[in-house]
Motif scaffolding. Structure first.
Motif, short mmCIF file in Angstrom:
data_model
loop_
_atom_site.label_atom_id
_atom_site.label_comp_id
_atom_site.label_asym_id
_atom_site.label_seq_id
_atom_site.Cartn_x
_atom_site.Cartn_y
_atom_site.Cartn_z
N UNK A 22 0.64 -1.26 -0.16
CA UNK A 22 -0.17 0.01 -0.05
C UNK A 22 1.04 1.25 -0.06
N UNK A 23 1.82 1.23 0.82
CA UNK A 23 2.76 2.35 0.79
C UNK A 23 3.50 2.69 -0.52
N UNK A 24 3.64 1.49 -1.17
CA UNK A 24 4.34 1.74 -2.61
C UNK A 24 3.40 2.30 -3.64
N UNK A 25 2.01 1.81 -3.45
CA UNK A 25 1.03 2.31 -4.40
C UNK A 25 0.77 3.70 -4.02
N UNK A 26 0.78 4.12 -2.87
CA UNK A 26 0.46 5.50 -2.33
C UNK A 26 1.72 6.40 -2.79
N UNK A 27 2.83 6.13 -2.90
CA UNK A 27 3.99 6.80 -3.55
C UNK A 27 3.89 6.83 -5.06
N UNK A 28 3.52 5.86 -5.79
CA UNK A 28 3.75 5.87 -6.92
C UNK A 28 2.64 6.73 -7.55
N UNK A 29 1.42 6.70 -6.98
CA UNK A 29 0.30 7.62 -7.34
C UNK A 29 0.02 8.79 -6.83
N UNK A 81 -0.72 9.49 -3.70
CA UNK A 81 -2.13 9.58 -2.88
C UNK A 81 -1.77 10.08 -1.66
N UNK A 82 -2.60 11.11 -1.04
CA UNK A 82 -2.56 11.85 0.07
C UNK A 82 -3.38 10.73 1.26
N UNK A 83 -2.77 10.47 2.16
CA UNK A 83 -3.51 9.56 3.24
C UNK A 83 -4.71 10.08 3.66
N UNK A 84 -4.63 11.55 3.64
CA UNK A 84 -5.86 12.20 4.28
C UNK A 84 -7.06 12.26 3.41
N UNK A 85 -6.76 11.84 2.11
CA UNK A 85 -8.07 11.70 0.94
C UNK A 85 -8.08 10.45 0.44
N UNK A 86 -7.09 9.26 0.81
CA UNK A 86 -7.09 7.98 0.26
C UNK A 86 -7.84 7.20 1.03
N UNK A 87 -8.52 6.08 0.11
CA UNK A 87 -9.27 5.18 0.76
C UNK A 87 -9.05 3.94 0.18
N UNK A 88 -9.43 2.83 0.95
CA UNK A 88 -9.25 1.55 0.14
C UNK A 88 -10.72 0.99 0.52
N UNK A 89 -11.17 0.27 -0.45
CA UNK A 89 -12.36 -0.42 -0.44
C UNK A 89 -12.58 -1.74 -0.78
N UNK A 90 -13.01 -2.59 -0.03
CA UNK A 90 -12.82 -3.96 -0.50
C UNK A 90 -13.68 -5.01 0.52
#
Length: 234
Positions: free
Chosen positions: A161-168, A170-179
């Motif tokens: 998840x950290x790698x995907x956040x960095x690659x894209x 993504x701010x953790x304040x406005x980032x969500x995982x749905x599953x």
């Protein structure tokens, strides 16, 4: 239920979140257990052995149909008093191959909900497993146009998840995982600093079961029972 403004980044799981998946594995397993027809072990005991074998196989070979085939063959070899021959091997592998023949069956209201969400937010599909296998499912689903990017990872853990956040970016304040998986979608995403939406699916794979983590301070964990409900949140 809280509502969040436009501009969120929504990471969305694929198998058993966007389309049916585990039900086909369960049918194959039921056929396998019936074929084994073991007199010493109950169906529940056979399934317990298969679960243990699958954990071992995943560690060595990852996810996907090739690993599932290995697991069925290994389970048969452990429990059958007679050695496996070519005919038995073909039958067992055939149970797994039947899964690949299934059409992609979208879950209710998935496409119209994605269309709605994509008009206000950035959507990224994040799935784990064999890259070619998962990419083919995405292609056949027809849902790729709704996503800004497709992330296919070997495992969903906090580092992934950290790698995907960095690659894209993504701010953790406005980032969500749905599953639908506490083990792969919710708990590691929360550990990586994301918010999360747990989408219940009654047929979630048993190896993906886990207690939901308590979200860190300042992070949301929302539970819903239908994909369409996401439009009420976002």
């Amino acid at each position: 239920m809280p509502q969040f403004p436009p501009g969120q980044t929504l990471l969305i799981d694929a198998d058993d979140t966007l389309w049916e998946n585990n039900i086909y594995f369960e049918r194959a397993i039921a056929a396998f257990i019936g074929y084994l027809n073991h007199h010493e072990y109950s169906p529940a005991e056979v399934r317990k052995t298969l679960n243990a074998v699958e954990r071992e196989t995943i560690l060595a070979h990852g996810y996907g149909l090739p690993s599932f085939k290995r697991s069925l063959v290994t389970c048969f070899e452990r429990l059958s008093p007679a050695p496996i021959d070519d005919e038995k091997h073909r039958r067992i592998v055939g149970f797994a191959n039947s899964i690949a023949e299934q059409e992609i069956e979208l879950l209710p209201h998935v496409e119209e909900t994605l269309r709605d969400l994509a008009s206000r937010h950035r959507l990224i599909l994040m799935t784990k497993g064999d890259h070619a296998e998962q990419a083919d499912k995405v292609r056949r689903s027809g849902l790729a146009p709704y996503f800004s990017f497709i992330e296919i990872v070997a495992e969903k853990d906090p580092a992934a998840y950290q790698a995907v956040l960095a690659r894209n970016q993504i701010s953790t304040h406005s980032g969500w995982m749905i599953g639908n998986s506490p083990k792969s979608d919710i708990n590691p995403a929360l550990a990586a600093g994301l918010h999360a939406v747990f989408l219940f699916h009654k047929d979630t794979w048993i190896l993906e079961h886990a207690a939901l983590s308590v979200p860190p301070e300042g992070r949301y964990l929302i539970e819903v029972e239908a994909f369409a409900k996401l439009s009420d949140i976002f």
